[in-house]
Design a protein around this motif. Structure first.
Motif, short mmCIF file in Angstrom:
data_model
loop_
_atom_site.label_atom_id
_atom_site.label_comp_id
_atom_site.label_asym_id
_atom_site.label_seq_id
_atom_site.Cartn_x
_atom_site.Cartn_y
_atom_site.Cartn_z
N THR A 125 -1.54 -10.53 -3.04
CA THR A 125 -2.51 -11.46 -2.82
C THR A 125 -1.53 -13.08 -3.28
O THR A 125 -0.28 -13.01 -3.32
CB THR A 125 -2.05 -10.57 -4.96
OG1 THR A 125 -3.46 -11.73 -5.67
CG2 THR A 125 -1.06 -11.02 -5.36
N SER A 136 -1.92 -5.85 -6.54
CA SER A 136 -2.59 -5.88 -5.28
C SER A 136 -1.47 -5.86 -4.07
O SER A 136 -0.13 -6.02 -4.97
CB SER A 136 -2.89 -7.22 -4.92
OG SER A 136 -3.89 -7.62 -4.16
N SER A 196 -8.80 -0.82 0.74
CA SER A 196 -7.85 -1.09 -0.53
C SER A 196 -8.00 0.15 -1.28
O SER A 196 -8.86 0.99 -1.44
CB SER A 196 -8.37 -2.28 -0.63
OG SER A 196 -7.73 -3.46 -1.11
N SER A 197 -6.82 0.72 -1.76
CA SER A 197 -7.00 1.07 -3.18
C SER A 197 -6.81 2.83 -2.27
O SER A 197 -6.47 4.23 -3.60
CB SER A 197 -7.99 1.68 -4.01
OG SER A 197 -8.37 0.09 -4.70
N GLN A 254 -3.77 -5.07 4.94
CA GLN A 254 -3.86 -4.31 4.53
C GLN A 254 -4.53 -3.47 5.55
O GLN A 254 -4.15 -1.48 4.69
CB GLN A 254 -5.21 -4.20 2.95
CG GLN A 254 -4.37 -5.44 1.86
CD GLN A 254 -4.03 -4.73 0.61
OE1 GLN A 254 -3.07 -4.19 0.87
NE2 GLN A 254 -5.49 -4.03 0.38
N ASP A 260 -6.92 -4.33 -10.97
CA ASP A 260 -6.11 -3.84 -9.24
C ASP A 260 -7.08 -4.34 -8.59
O ASP A 260 -8.16 -4.73 -8.42
CB ASP A 260 -6.50 -2.21 -9.14
CG ASP A 260 -5.93 -1.78 -8.22
OD1 ASP A 260 -4.52 -1.65 -7.44
OD2 ASP A 260 -6.27 -0.55 -7.34
N GLU A 261 -6.47 -4.61 -6.43
CA GLU A 261 -7.00 -5.23 -6.16
C GLU A 261 -7.42 -6.12 -6.34
O GLU A 261 -8.74 -7.12 -5.87
CB GLU A 261 -8.06 -4.33 -5.14
CG GLU A 261 -7.72 -2.55 -5.12
CD GLU A 261 -6.22 -2.65 -3.68
OE1 GLU A 261 -6.27 -3.92 -3.79
OE2 GLU A 261 -5.49 -1.73 -3.89
N GLU A 317 -11.09 -1.23 -10.70
CA GLU A 317 -11.44 -1.12 -9.48
C GLU A 317 -12.39 -2.30 -8.86
O GLU A 317 -14.23 -1.97 -9.12
CB GLU A 317 -11.21 -0.09 -8.75
CG GLU A 317 -10.26 0.74 -8.89
CD GLU A 317 -8.98 1.19 -8.37
OE1 GLU A 317 -9.31 -0.34 -7.38
OE2 GLU A 317 -7.67 0.86 -8.78
N HIS A 321 -6.48 -8.98 -5.14
CA HIS A 321 -6.61 -10.47 -3.92
C HIS A 321 -7.43 -10.55 -3.65
O HIS A 321 -8.10 -11.21 -2.38
CB HIS A 321 -6.06 -9.48 -3.00
CG HIS A 321 -5.80 -9.09 -2.40
ND1 HIS A 321 -6.29 -6.88 -2.16
CD2 HIS A 321 -6.21 -8.59 -1.04
CE1 HIS A 321 -6.24 -6.50 -2.17
NE2 HIS A 321 -6.38 -6.64 -0.66
N GLU A 322 -8.87 -8.95 -3.34
CA GLU A 322 -10.19 -9.66 -2.82
C GLU A 322 -11.19 -10.51 -2.91
O GLU A 322 -11.90 -10.67 -2.49
CB GLU A 322 -10.81 -8.18 -2.75
CG GLU A 322 -10.37 -6.92 -1.93
CD GLU A 322 -10.46 -5.91 -1.97
OE1 GLU A 322 -11.74 -5.56 -1.85
OE2 GLU A 322 -9.80 -4.61 -1.47
N THR A 341 -1.97 2.46 -7.76
CA THR A 341 -3.35 2.04 -8.52
C THR A 341 -2.61 3.63 -9.01
O THR A 341 -3.83 3.81 -10.19
CB THR A 341 -3.80 2.18 -7.46
OG1 THR A 341 -4.05 1.39 -6.46
CG2 THR A 341 -5.76 2.73 -7.82
N PRO A 354 0.86 -0.88 -0.32
CA PRO A 354 -0.01 0.34 0.36
C PRO A 354 1.15 1.04 -0.21
O PRO A 354 2.27 1.26 0.29
CB PRO A 354 -0.63 -0.11 1.36
CG PRO A 354 -1.37 -1.62 1.74
CD PRO A 354 0.53 -2.47 1.21
#
Length: 901
Positions: free
Chosen positions: A168, A165, A291-292, A333, A132-133, A64, A135-136, A41, A36
């Motif tokens: 991830t 990510s 996230s982000s 995160q 992006d992101e 996103e 891993h979620e 991003t 992070p």
């Protein structure tokens, strides 16, 4: 304004960009792992688009998982470029689109990108997509990745893909992306101190949606502690909107501004949290800030350790969100938010020992969510069973089967699973297929505007304070004046446009396929973002060409009829209450429910449901239940949102569940036969049947025997003895002797032994007249001739030396047969009697018939045990013989005096 070069140069991900560009040039795909705050991003898309760094100009789409993240990312990139959003960087989320003709980077939600792919599978004009992101593991994101890989393989091999990510499964994504290189960026995020802050006393674990109030009180106390011990803003993570409000209520009087950030919050509130403030703040947030996003000023994170995940009970047709322990990846995160701008601290509301037991990653939605919308997307893509899609986790077979049943019931797919014209239209509405059906068919009955307003209420679920009456919630949303109403109005406008768009030829139809149990989408309240499993999380449809099938499908069969609105037109326009009930019933026909007591209802799906004590709907004779959940370990669902309907509306909306016919079943210990009309599990009318179908009667009587047992037949002592003897022979010798001890095995062969008596029976009393022993005789191995050896192999009685014929007890299911006989009657018998080669277990009785000894070896007993028995009993029974040598004594059942005569 000019490019903010200093801010761009300070982003740590810059060091990894050469490797990322090289990976894309050589392979076309890449996995980017960056902590992070590194610029993953924001800087990466600008460089890949050629807006920064001097590379070739490309059109880049960034996907996103959440609307708030998409808006924030676009604004941050525009700020770095020194321009307004919509110039070279724009964004598109549901209900809001800010783009311009010179746009090179567009940030979208994964749902928007999914819809765009269905309309234009080539993604014409797009050179590169950043997921992006990832891993979620939201369902939309997994689906988009699979579709994009399909596009690369079949249509556009030059399309570049980046899976990005902070945390991830890099190996898994690299495999899915065809062996893509993994590029790692080192972060220079500031150190974050971990403070373990478990509750002083144990709290109850999460239960369904419920969080122990003591846990929330503890979180509030940790926030106060953090404010006292640290400087800077505090960001506190909680699982849902309700928990935000409850913790906020316990923070009165703190010397800080308290903000609540969640997916349903107005954009202005979300934007305020992402802007710097001169005042100290406590920002209470769901996972949207996980996230982000960089929330300016945050130096402290308080992590409740809780998250929400969707759950679906396919057997009962109920979806819900469940509160679960957040994964270790989510914890990392969340902690990272505290070290974006300066050293910080994270207060974790659990112990260090617990931390190692937490799951490593969140559960992928594809494993746990309703898959109806995914299945429709896959069908429209040309892969109805999703077997050809590159997915990190395959969809569970049971959930896919349930999803296909739903799609068939609403007319979205043919029996072969191909999308119908109606299904194609549904897929473009950005709604769960159930809500799409309610919009399309409801528009014909109540008008496009009202149908859109009601479906918007169901997709953008209203705040809990609106109550459980859908019609009342509708009126409150119309009145406005709160944060929910503007978002609801925007969604209403979108849906009204979609409902009035040119539709496929033909009127609304009525269902012909039997409907499955309801498999609703999980409620649309705040979960893990805008994953594809919840109704209303899809994007607005965009203008564009009809989709081209990457996997061409044969022409679809006509859609099964979905609803006939003409009857409502003939009755005149429906009022608001009637319209609310109709639209809710169209969305969830298996959840129309009939009252069975004050506040208690039975759904057509067969699930019991109840209203809260203060509900104004408790006296309604019928309801259409829009939102319900089932607490764990509870047989009854809780009704969260519903509308009053009448029986005619329930019949019309759930007409595919109507059935009429003879019902013959075992109920309350006897046969019940009647002609009944039903709406699913709901009985509408019934009358007794005088002459029911004999086949139905026989089947119901068999059900009675299964549920109440074979004791319903007449079992004489001889019949019970025969069953025990046959059971012994089956255990000892096996075939051809039948298994008669197990009721299920016997009932499976009912034709072989209960006929013709069973087919002649009409009620319970007739069963009691069937002689079970005579019936069991039919199972003996007559064909092989072995039946004649029954008395030889398992004699009913054995003659002992005294001349008595003693009954053998074969009832012990796993032990030896038992011969209970007075000791004096066995004098002179050296060997233990045997049946079917098995020695019996001899229970030696005193002259009074009481147990004196047990043996399976008489010879040993006479030599040893007999002396002890003789010494103990001859004084008690002096009139009976107790010889010193029982082997040579005369066996008798009489006293000494009788022997002398």
């Amino acid at each position: 304004m000019s490019i903010r070069t200093a801010a761009l140069d300070s982003l740590p991900v810059r060091e990894a960009l050469p490797a990322l560009v090289s990976a894309l040039d050589g392979h076309g795909t890449a996995v980017l792992c960056a902590p992070p705050g590194t610029g993953k991003t924001t800087l990466v898309p600008l460089v890949l688009a050629g807006l920064v760094g001097g590379g070739p100009r490309r059109r880049v789409v960034v996907a996103e998982p959440r609307r708030i993240a998409a808006r924030a990312a676009a604004r941050r990139m525009a700020w770095l470029l020194g321009e307004a959003v919509g110039a070279t960087v724009g964004f598109t989320v549901r209900g809001e689109r800010v783009v311009g003709p010179a746009m090179a980077v567009e940030v979208v939600t994964t749902g928007v990108l999914l819809q765009r792919l269905q309309r234009d599978q080539e993604l014409a004009g797009v050179d590169l997509v950043v997921l992006d992101e990832c891993h979620e593991r939201h369902l939309d994101a997994d689906t988009v990745a699979a579709f994009l890989l399909d596009v690369r393989e079949t249509l556009r091999p030059e399309l570049r893909l980046v899976a990005a990510s902070a945390t991830t499964d890099a190996a898994g994504w690299a495999r899915i992306l065809g062996g893509a290189p993994v590029v790692e960026a080192a972060g220079i995020s500031y150190p974050v101190e971990t403070v373990w802050a478990p509750p002083a006393r144990p709290v109850r674990p999460p239960h369904g949606m419920r969080v122990d109030p003591a846990q929330l009180t503890h979180v509030a106390s940790v926030v106060r502690r953090a404010l006292a011990e640290r400087s800077g803003d505090v960001l506190c993570f909680l699982p849902g909107v309700g928990e935000l409000a409850r913790v906020a209520g316990q923070l009165g009087g703190v010397d800080a501004e308290v903000l609540q950030v969640h997916g349903r919050a107005p954009a202005a509130v979300q934007d305020a949290a992402l802007a710097a403030s001169p005042h100290r703040r406590v920002i209470l947030s769901t996972a949207v800030a996980e996230s982000s996003l960089t929330v300016p000023g945050v130096r402290v994170v308080v992590d409740s350790g809780l998250a929400r995940e969707p759950r679906v009970d396919h057997a009962r047709g109920l979806g819900a969100l469940a509160t679960v322990r957040a994964s270790r990846a989510a914890g990392r995160q969340r902690a990272g938010r505290a070290g974006r701008e300066a050293p910080g601290a994270v207060y974790r509301c659990w112990s260090e020992a617990e931390d190692g037991r937490l799951p490593a990653f969140p559960s992928p939605e594809i494993r746990i969510a309703d898959l109806a919308q995914f299945a429709l997307q896959a069908a429209c893509w040309g892969d109805p069973d999703a077997g050809g899609l590159a997915l990190l986790d395959p969809p569970p077979a049971g959930a896919m089967a349930a999803a296909r049943e739903v799609l068939l019931a609403v007319g979205a797919v043919s029996p072969e699973g191909r999308p119908t014209p109606r299904g194609l239209r549904m897929s473009r509405l950005g709604l769960h297929p159930r809500l799409a059906r309610a919009l399309l068919d409801g528009a014909a009955a109540v008008g496009p505007r009202r149908a859109a307003e009601l479906v918007a209420l169901l997709s953008e679920e209203p705040p809990r304070e609106y109550g459980d009456d859908l019609a009342a919630a509708w009126r409150r949303a119309r009145a406005g004046g709160d944060g929910y109403s503007p978002r609801w109005r925007a969604e209403t406008r979108r849906l009204e446009r979609a409902a009035t768009a040119e539709s496929p030829a033909g009127p609304p139809l009525a269902p012909t396929h039997p409907a499955p149990p309801a498999h609703p989408a999980p409620p649309a309240f705040e979960a893990r973002g805008s994953g594809g499993s919840a109704p209303g999380n899809g994007p607005a449809p965009e203008p564009g060409a009809q989709p081209r099938q990457a996997h061409p499908a044969p022409p679809a069969h006509p859609a099964p009829p979905a609803f006939e609105a003409r009857g409502f037109r003939e009755q005149g326009p429906l009022g608001d209450d009637g319209a609310a009930g109709l639209v809710a019933a169209l969305a969830f026909p298996e959840r129309v429910a009939k009252a069975k007591g004050e506040g208690a209802f039975l759904m057509a799906s067969g699930t019991a449901a109840g209203l809260g004590d203060g509900s104004g709907l408790r006296s309604a004779p019928w309801l259409a239940i829009a939102v319900a959940d089932r607490p764990p370990h509870s047989a009854s669902a809780r009704i969260r949102l519903a509308a009053v309907v009448d029986e005619d509306t329930a019949r019309a909306a759930a007409g595919h569940l109507l059935s009429a016919g003879e019902e013959v079943r075992w109920e309350g210990g006897d046969l019940v036969a009647r002609a009944a009309e039903r709406l699913g599990a709901i009985e509408l009318s019934a009358r007794p049947l005088r002459n029911p179908d004999p086949a139905l009667v026989r089947a119901a009587l068999l059900d009675g025997l299964r549920s109440d047992g074979l004791g319903l037949l007449r079992w004489s002592p001889d019949a019970q003895g025969l069953r025990a003897r046959l059971g012994f022979l089956h255990r000892t010798l096996g075939a051809p002797w039948p298994d008669v001890q197990d009721d299920h095995a016997l009932l499976a062969r009912a034709d072989d032994w209960l006929e013709p008596e069973l087919s002649r029976a009409r009620r319970r009393s007739d069963l009691a007249r069937i002689d079970a022993g005579q019936a069991l005789n039919r199972l003996l191995p007559w064909a092989t001739g072995e039946a004649a050896r029954l008395d030889e192999l398992a004699p009913e009685r054995i003659e002992v030396p005294s001349g008595s014929r003693i009954r053998v007890d074969y009832s012990a299911e796993h032990g030896q047969p038992v011969l209970a006989v007075k000791l004096q009657e066995l004098f002179g018998l050296a060997e233990t009697p045997r049946v079917a080669g098995v020695p019996v277990l001899v229970h030696l009785l005193s002259p009074a018939g009481r147990p004196a000894a047990v043996t399976a070896d008489l010879a040993s007993f006479w030599q040893g045990g007999y002396r002890a028995v003789r010494a103990e009993l001859r004084g008690r029974y002096p009139k009976h013989p107790w010889p010193e040598d029982p082997a040579t004594a005369e066996p008798t059942r009489h006293t000494n005096a009788r022997l002398r005569r």
